[in-house]
Design a protein around this motif. Structure first.
Motif, mmCIF file in Angstrom:
data_model
loop_
_atom_site.group_PDB
_atom_site.id
_atom_site.type_symbol
_atom_site.label_atom_id
_atom_site.label_comp_id
_atom_site.label_asym_id
_atom_site.label_seq_id
_atom_site.Cartn_x
_atom_site.Cartn_y
_atom_site.Cartn_z
ATOM 1 N N VAL B 31 0.839 -1.205 0.000
ATOM 2 C CA VAL B 31 0.000 0.000 0.000
ATOM 3 C C VAL B 31 0.876 1.258 0.000
ATOM 4 C CG1 VAL B 31 -1.528 1.356 1.493
ATOM 5 C CG2 VAL B 31 -2.047 -1.042 1.033
ATOM 6 N N MET B 32 1.924 1.244 0.806
ATOM 7 C CA MET B 32 2.804 2.410 0.905
ATOM 8 C C MET B 32 3.589 2.618 -0.391
ATOM 9 S SD MET B 32 2.201 3.764 3.824
ATOM 10 C CE MET B 32 3.546 4.943 3.908
ATOM 11 N N ILE B 33 4.100 1.516 -0.976
ATOM 12 C CA ILE B 33 4.850 1.627 -2.233
ATOM 13 C C ILE B 33 3.981 2.262 -3.311
ATOM 14 C CG2 ILE B 33 5.773 0.256 -4.156
ATOM 15 C CD1 ILE B 33 6.927 -1.670 -2.070
ATOM 16 N N GLU B 80 14.573 5.975 7.119
ATOM 17 C CA GLU B 80 14.382 4.564 6.761
ATOM 18 C C GLU B 80 12.894 4.243 6.582
ATOM 19 O OE1 GLU B 80 16.374 1.939 5.932
ATOM 20 O OE2 GLU B 80 17.938 3.462 5.772
ATOM 21 N N LEU B 81 12.039 4.797 7.444
ATOM 22 C CA LEU B 81 10.594 4.587 7.275
ATOM 23 C C LEU B 81 10.134 5.177 5.939
ATOM 24 C CD1 LEU B 81 9.121 5.434 10.814
ATOM 25 C CD2 LEU B 81 9.426 3.167 9.812
ATOM 26 N N HIS B 82 10.591 6.401 5.650
ATOM 27 C CA HIS B 82 10.119 7.079 4.440
ATOM 28 C C HIS B 82 10.601 6.380 3.178
ATOM 29 C CE1 HIS B 82 9.718 11.053 6.875
ATOM 30 N NE2 HIS B 82 8.648 10.312 6.962
ATOM 31 N N GLN B 83 11.816 5.877 3.219
ATOM 32 C CA GLN B 83 12.347 5.253 2.009
ATOM 33 C C GLN B 83 11.847 3.829 1.831
ATOM 34 O OE1 GLN B 83 15.885 6.368 0.031
ATOM 35 N NE2 GLN B 83 16.856 7.006 1.922
ATOM 36 N N ALA B 84 11.456 3.170 2.901
ATOM 37 C CA ALA B 84 11.079 1.751 2.817
ATOM 38 C C ALA B 84 10.025 1.477 1.726
ATOM 39 C CB ALA B 84 10.636 1.234 4.176
ATOM 40 N N PRO B 85 8.913 2.184 1.603
ATOM 41 C CA PRO B 85 8.342 3.115 2.568
ATOM 42 C C PRO B 85 7.411 2.391 3.535
ATOM 43 C CG PRO B 85 7.175 3.274 0.478
ATOM 44 C CD PRO B 85 8.151 2.139 0.338
ATOM 45 N N ALA B 86 7.352 2.926 4.749
ATOM 46 C CA ALA B 86 6.472 2.387 5.790
ATOM 47 C C ALA B 86 5.766 3.569 6.452
ATOM 48 C CB ALA B 86 7.307 1.629 6.826
ATOM 49 N N MET B 258 10.749 10.534 1.590
ATOM 50 C CA MET B 258 9.498 10.417 0.826
ATOM 51 C C MET B 258 9.707 10.865 -0.618
ATOM 52 S SD MET B 258 6.493 11.865 3.266
ATOM 53 C CE MET B 258 5.915 10.979 4.714
ATOM 54 N N THR B 259 10.448 11.948 -0.782
ATOM 55 C CA THR B 259 10.708 12.449 -2.134
ATOM 56 C C THR B 259 11.541 11.437 -2.914
ATOM 57 O OG1 THR B 259 10.650 14.667 -1.222
ATOM 58 C CG2 THR B 259 11.562 14.442 -3.425
ATOM 59 N N LYS B 260 12.494 10.800 -2.230
ATOM 60 C CA LYS B 260 13.296 9.777 -2.903
ATOM 61 C C LYS B 260 12.409 8.631 -3.391
ATOM 62 C CE LYS B 260 17.780 10.433 -0.726
ATOM 63 N NZ LYS B 260 18.742 9.869 0.247
ATOM 64 N N HIS B 261 11.424 8.246 -2.581
ATOM 65 C CA HIS B 261 10.545 7.155 -3.001
ATOM 66 C C HIS B 261 9.784 7.535 -4.274
ATOM 67 C CE1 HIS B 261 7.820 3.822 -3.053
ATOM 68 N NE2 HIS B 261 6.797 4.653 -3.041
ATOM 69 N N ILE B 262 9.291 8.777 -4.334
ATOM 70 C CA ILE B 262 8.572 9.218 -5.540
ATOM 71 C C ILE B 262 9.526 9.216 -6.745
ATOM 72 C CG2 ILE B 262 7.221 11.072 -6.590
ATOM 73 C CD1 ILE B 262 6.530 12.015 -3.723
ATOM 74 N N LEU B 263 10.758 9.688 -6.524
ATOM 75 C CA LEU B 263 11.729 9.732 -7.627
ATOM 76 C C LEU B 263 12.071 8.319 -8.109
ATOM 77 C CD1 LEU B 263 14.089 12.598 -6.428
ATOM 78 C CD2 LEU B 263 12.560 12.639 -8.411
ATOM 79 N N ARG B 264 12.102 7.349 -7.186
ATOM 80 C CA ARG B 264 12.340 5.964 -7.602
ATOM 81 C C ARG B 264 11.264 5.497 -8.560
ATOM 82 N NH1 ARG B 264 14.163 4.987 -2.334
ATOM 83 N NH2 ARG B 264 16.403 5.012 -2.575
ATOM 84 N N ARG B 265 10.019 5.865 -8.241
ATOM 85 C CA ARG B 265 8.921 5.469 -9.136
ATOM 86 C C ARG B 265 9.091 6.142 -10.500
ATOM 87 N NH1 ARG B 265 3.022 5.913 -6.720
ATOM 88 N NH2 ARG B 265 2.586 4.821 -8.660
#
Lengths: 361, 386
Positions: B31-33, B80-86, B258-265
């Motif tokens: 869900v978080m991903i 770590e939570l934000h990048q997991a993301p969790a 969190m921004t890194k997670h969006i950039l990964r997508r």
């Protein structure tokens, strides 16, 4: 993580702050631009006497064993003071290459650099080597017309060429923002090889990292001076019966300049800390990101500093216009935003494509 | 100077990552991903898993169950939570109310609320804003009149609150109410009151946001009788309590992970269009520098624990980059992201249908938590002296 300066670094900073307070500023900057070499020999003499050309060298070579942090301290101070001196060409670029070089010629050149008797310039493109003869043409060599000695990367080597060598032709010219440069033409010029192969390639790559770090620090000094000057102006200039700084739109503009200045300071610190990074790919990623950040942040700060000063901001008399020109010149020398961001993308950027736990970069 | 993490820090980051990997439910992770909103049950289960390890309340003192982490460790944990993301531990509980109770609460209030707040047995919502009091929070009008009856001291509360995030999950609400309408300054007649959401007269109504989701609410307070032991701090001193709440735990406000997670997508989708990769790199360069800015602010906290006005810089730039990344993800998805429902297998670019809603609702990030305009005024006055 440790962001504290050492006692020695603090002393270096204090010393430079005094030098800049005594001898820097817009009047000295304008005067230097009219001098034959584009910089003041008196100012250069002071910098030499402080031992700064040897700052990055090992103590055994008479140096101060400085690294990225020292480079940042010097660049920020000289930038803030708009000091016109060939420090980039000599202390930043040439000295470590000469120190790494083999043979008496390199050692003699280094001695003449440290005692300030001869000035140097670095050429890293446009020249080819056939044996120990150099040929080719290169444009826009910083300090190229006032240099007594040229250091040339060509083929698989790095060479030393005296500026009065036969077959070398120089067209010098002043550059915007202060100082001078030259277009150089090499026609089978006899040169002395001081580095070869991997050592030469690494020396050029390291010089590029030092150049970006130093220019970032100069930009930081110039940009922080521009913001301080702008804040003073907003607080003192009265229009419509109140200081300009009482207007919220101008307060917010100044705040936006500050945000970008903090990003620029972070970029400079990052460059300083990564200067000796062993991972060449990671160092290059960081350096192009730093260059892109310098270009992006200083464009905004410089443009707004002029805008908030009104008409006085575009005069030769006021320091803000010179901050603007110097910052613009640095941005152009670093290649601007787009080229550096594209390069960062080509190098894969900082964030992985893969999910975090699979990549964890 | 040296920006590299110490070996202890590297080991700490690994320990955090390992614990998240081992304990985060796969469905919650998915869900978080995908950028969807976890259910209440998923959030509660996750916070309780963190609490079991002593990690649900990173900034609390050890006396009340905090892990005793340094500011840097707290930042690493959230990263770590934000990048997991969790999911983060619920911020209303952990970052807002907990520290306030620890500082201003009575011993009885601490014992009654803190353990349940850490374990998410009580879910809190924030009752600050009102229709007439947004950025100008001290303008709140909800009234609380002190009274006494056979059941004891109490306040009778009347008014309306708005923007209560997750109030539909909440058991309790912490509020700022006006207890002295005659006070000479609007800041001095306010009190900080805890209200049980099940009391008669409390009604929460959903506000559907432009992402089509139900996250925020308005809460009506109609003649609600609140026991006087739910007052936190002194009566009419609620402004100090609230300021303390708003200034606590702002170091990870940049939300870089969190921004890194969006950039990964985004980067996972850039193979068809290299120009997207260049646009991502422009954000990555700025984000890299913001990481350093955050480290500098964290480093300064080792020498001083006062409020650092540079946290406004972290908020301003952090939000700007997160919004830019979310906008880039929309561009990367192209026209497929217009599909408003959970998409089927034929949708290629944005199989999750979340890029556009997330871009839309992230516009709120420069409005809540101190609007960007308020942050700029703070920088101008507190840092630049304008």
């Amino acid at each position: 993580m440790n962001l504290e300066l050492t006692d020695d670094q603090r002393m270096l900073k204090d010393m430079l702050d005094r030098l800049v307070a005594d001898t820097g500023g817009v009047e000295a900057h304008r005067a230097a631009a009219r001098m034959p070499r584009g910089w003041s020999p008196d100012m250069w003499r002071e910098i030499v006497e402080l031992g700064l050309p040897a700052m990055l060298l090992d103590e055994a070579l008479g140096g101060l064993a400085g690294g990225g942090t020292e480079l940042m301290i010097v660049g920020e101070a000289l930038g803030r003071g708009l000091i016109a001196a060939p420090y980039l060409e000599n202390g930043v670029l040439a000295a470590p290459i000469l120190a790494a070089g083999d043979g008496d010629t390199a050692a003699r050149a280094l001695a003449s650099l440290i005692d300030g008797s001869r000035s140097h310039a670095l050429v890293t493109e446009g020249v080819t080597a056939t044996g120990d003869r150099l040929s080719g043409a290169v444009r826009n060599v910083r300090g190229g017309d006032s240099a007594d000695t040229l250091i040339v990367a060509a083929g698989d080597g790095i060479f030393i060429v005296p500026a009065d060598a036969e077959g070398l032709r120089r067209e010098g010219y002043p550059v915007h923002g202060g100082g001078r440069a030259a277009n150089l033409h090499f026609d089978a010029v006899a040169a002395t090889r001081i580095l070869t192969g991997e050592a030469a390639r690494k020396a050029v790559a390291a010089a590029e990292a030092r150049r970006i770090t130093y220019l970032a620090a100069m930009a930081l000094g110039l940009a922080s001076h521009a913001l301080d000057t702008t804040i003073d102006y907003l607080n003192t200039r009265v229009q419509f019966g109140q200081p300009l700084g009482a207007n919220q739109s101008l307060q917010h503009r100044a705040a936006e300049m500050y945000v970008e200045l903090e990003q620029l300071r972070s970029a400079t610190i990052l460059a300083a800390c990564m200067l000796d990074e062993a991972d060449q790919l990671e160092r290059e990623r960081v350096m192009v990101a730093v260059a892109a950040t310098v270009a992006r942040t200083t464009r905004f700060i410089a443009q707004q500093a002029v805008q908030l000063h009104g008409g006085i901001g575009v005069t030769d008399e006021h320091v803000i216009g010179h901050c603007f020109l110097n910052l613009t010149a640095i941005t152009i020398a670093l290649g601007g935003v787009d080229a550096n961001v594209t390069r960062l993308s080509d190098l894969g950027g900082f964030v992985s494509r893969e999910p975090y736990w699979e990549a964890a970069r | 100077m040296d920006l590299r993490p110490s070996p202890e820090e590297v080991a700490f980051r690994q320990e955090v990552r390992d614990y998240i990997r081992a304990n985060l439910a796969p469905e919650t992770h998915r869900v978080m991903i995908e950028g969807r909103i976890p259910t209440k049950g998923q959030v509660v289960a996750w916070q309780q898993a963190l609490n079991a390890r002593g990690w649900a309340t990173p900034a609390w003192p050890s006396e009340w169950g905090g892990p005793g982490w340094s500011p840097v460790q707290r930042a690493v944990f959230l990263d770590e939570l934000h990048q997991a993301p969790a999911p983060e531990p619920v911020s209303f509980n952990v970052a807002m109310l907990g520290p306030v109770l620890i500082r201003y609460g009575t011993q009885a209030q601490k014992e009654r609320f803190l353990p349940a707040t850490a374990n998410l047995d009580i879910w809190w919502c924030q009752g600050f804003s009102e229709p007439g009091a947004g950025s100008d929070l001290a303008a709140v009008r909800t009234s609380a009149v002190r009274g006494h009856d056979a059941d004891g001291d109490h306040f009778i509360v009347d008014g309306q609150k708005i923007w209560q995030g997750m109030a539909h999950h909440a058991d309790w609400m912490f509020t700022l109410v006006r207890t002295d309408p005659q006070a000479p300054k609007k800041q001095t007649g306010l009190s900080f009151l805890l209200i049980d959401m099940t009391l008669p007269g409390v009604t929460a109504r959903p506000i559907i946001t432009i992402d089509g989701r139900h996250e925020v609410n308005e809460v009506f307070l109609d003649n609600v009788r609140v026991p006087a032991d739910c007052l936190v701090g002194a009566e009419n001193d609620g402004w100090s309590v609230t300021k303390s709440l708003l200034s606590s735990e702002r170091t990870n406000i940049a939300r870089i992970g969190m921004t890194k997670h969006i950039l990964r997508r985004v980067k996972a989708m850039t193979s068809d269009d290299p120009s997207l990769g260049v646009k991502a790199a422009a954000i990555e360069a700025e984000l890299k520098m913001l990481e350093v800015t955050q480290l500098r602010v964290l480093d300064a906290q080792r020498h001083s624990d006062g409020a650092d006005p540079r946290s406004s810089v972290l908020k301003l730039k952090g939000v700007e980059l997160r919004q830019a990344a979310s906008e880039l993800l929309v561009a990367a998805c192209g026209i497929d992201t217009l599909r408003a429902e959970a998409a089927g297998p034929e949708a290629i670019a944005d199989p999750l249908g979340t890029a556009l809603p997330n871009y839309a609702i992230l516009r709120a990030a420069s409005i809540y938590g101190g609007a960007s305009e308020v942050q700029k005024t703070i920088v101008a006055k507190n840092i630049l002296g304008l």
